[in-house]
Design an enzyme around this catalytic site. Sequence first.
Site, PDB file in Angstrom:
ATOM      1  N   PRO A   2     -11.009 -29.080 -37.128  1.00 22.87           N
ATOM      2  CA  PRO A   2      -9.907 -29.586 -36.316  1.00 22.87           C
ATOM      3  C   PRO A   2      -9.335 -28.496 -35.410  1.00 22.87           C
ATOM      4  O   PRO A   2      -9.261 -27.337 -35.801  1.00 22.87           O
ATOM      5  CB  PRO A   2      -8.865 -30.008 -37.357  1.00 22.87           C
ATOM      6  CG  PRO A   2      -9.593 -30.093 -38.648  1.00 22.87           C
ATOM      7  CD  PRO A   2     -10.732 -29.139 -38.554  1.00 22.87           C
ATOM      8  N   GLU A   3      -8.930 -28.895 -34.217  1.00 23.91           N
ATOM      9  CA  GLU A   3      -8.370 -27.923 -33.271  1.00 23.91           C
ATOM     10  C   GLU A   3      -6.888 -28.214 -33.052  1.00 23.91           C
ATOM     11  O   GLU A   3      -6.313 -29.082 -33.714  1.00 23.91           O
ATOM     12  CB  GLU A   3      -9.200 -27.957 -31.979  1.00 23.91           C
ATOM     13  CG  GLU A   3     -10.668 -27.669 -32.303  1.00 23.91           C
ATOM     14  CD  GLU A   3     -11.577 -27.495 -31.107  1.00 23.91           C
ATOM     15  OE1 GLU A   3     -11.105 -27.113 -30.031  1.00 23.91           O
ATOM     16  OE2 GLU A   3     -12.788 -27.735 -31.280  1.00 23.91           O
ATOM     17  N   LYS A  51      -3.101 -23.643 -34.856  1.00 25.18           N
ATOM     18  CA  LYS A  51      -3.639 -24.602 -35.823  1.00 25.18           C
ATOM     19  C   LYS A  51      -2.859 -24.583 -37.134  1.00 25.18           C
ATOM     20  O   LYS A  51      -3.311 -25.139 -38.130  1.00 25.18           O
ATOM     21  CB  LYS A  51      -5.116 -24.286 -36.094  1.00 25.18           C
ATOM     22  CG  LYS A  51      -5.977 -24.303 -34.832  1.00 25.18           C
ATOM     23  CD  LYS A  51      -7.420 -23.997 -35.196  1.00 25.18           C
ATOM     24  CE  LYS A  51      -8.217 -23.556 -33.999  1.00 25.18           C
ATOM     25  NZ  LYS A  51      -9.543 -23.081 -34.389  1.00 25.18           N
ATOM     26  N   ARG A 239     -22.038 -19.945 -33.673  1.00 27.00           N
ATOM     27  CA  ARG A 239     -21.650 -21.349 -33.569  1.00 27.00           C
ATOM     28  C   ARG A 239     -22.283 -21.913 -32.310  1.00 27.00           C
ATOM     29  O   ARG A 239     -22.725 -21.182 -31.430  1.00 27.00           O
ATOM     30  CB  ARG A 239     -20.126 -21.476 -33.540  1.00 27.00           C
ATOM     31  CG  ARG A 239     -19.512 -20.973 -34.846  1.00 27.00           C
ATOM     32  CD  ARG A 239     -18.013 -21.045 -34.816  1.00 27.00           C
ATOM     33  NE  ARG A 239     -17.558 -22.426 -34.829  1.00 27.00           N
ATOM     34  CZ  ARG A 239     -16.277 -22.759 -34.649  1.00 27.00           C
ATOM     35  NH1 ARG A 239     -15.380 -21.837 -34.442  1.00 27.00           N
ATOM     36  NH2 ARG A 239     -15.925 -24.026 -34.683  1.00 27.00           N
TER      37      ARG A 239
END
Length: 249
Positions: A2-3, A51, A239
């Site tokens: 989640p961002e 976050k 990533r």
Amino acid sequence: MPEGDTVFRAAARLRTALAGKTLTCCDVRVPRYATIDLSGERVDEVVCRGKHLFVRAGRASFHTHLKMEGVWHVYAPGERWRRPGFTARLILGTEDVTAVGFSLGKVEVLARDRDFDVVAHLGPDLLGPDWDRAEALRRLTADPDLPIGLAVLDQRNLAGIGNIFRNEGCWLARVHPRRPVGEIANLGELVDETQRILSDSARVRVHKPMVYGRAKMPCPRCRTTIRLEMFGEGPTRERSIYFCPRCQE
Ligand SMILES: [Zn+2]
């Protein structure tokens, strides 16, 4: 993962559910804090920073981070949970709602007056009321040799971006994620575009990716096939990057 936009929406939901109400249930399922019970305290604020999410009640502040798989749900009394109970890490209930944080990557109970110490290292928050564009640009360019795709993921430069928005921001600014920060003439545009889509996704509607997760599909701008590569500071930290080999240089 989640961002910032996801955390922002979670904070808004929790604020609506809990703010101004008295806790009737407080269950912290982390051994270190298991005996803490703030039932009877009023929830004053729910705030987020990058976050990180904070629920402030009495003299305490519940600090949480979703990390990889965390999610917050809000339930009516008696409503069946949509996640297994054993994954619940923090349960905060009032007379008319129960907020449950499942699979949270981090749960801490902090002294409220010092809770922001844990986010003091973060760069400007793209979704914050105090968003500071000049400071963000200053931090991003501190190491001009660093590729932009790594610089924007470092939360000390900008708070709130993860892998989706770094790829999307680079695509919007037509910049290759491997390009060194010092070579990017339109870095301001890249930051502005990233801030705009993250903010829209947080406040208006969830962002629909243009390159992220779209390997082998056509670039929405020039129809060239989108490419997927792995990229990171070391083999264990790689990533995915998605980019258009034609319109991103
Ligand atoms: Zn393209």
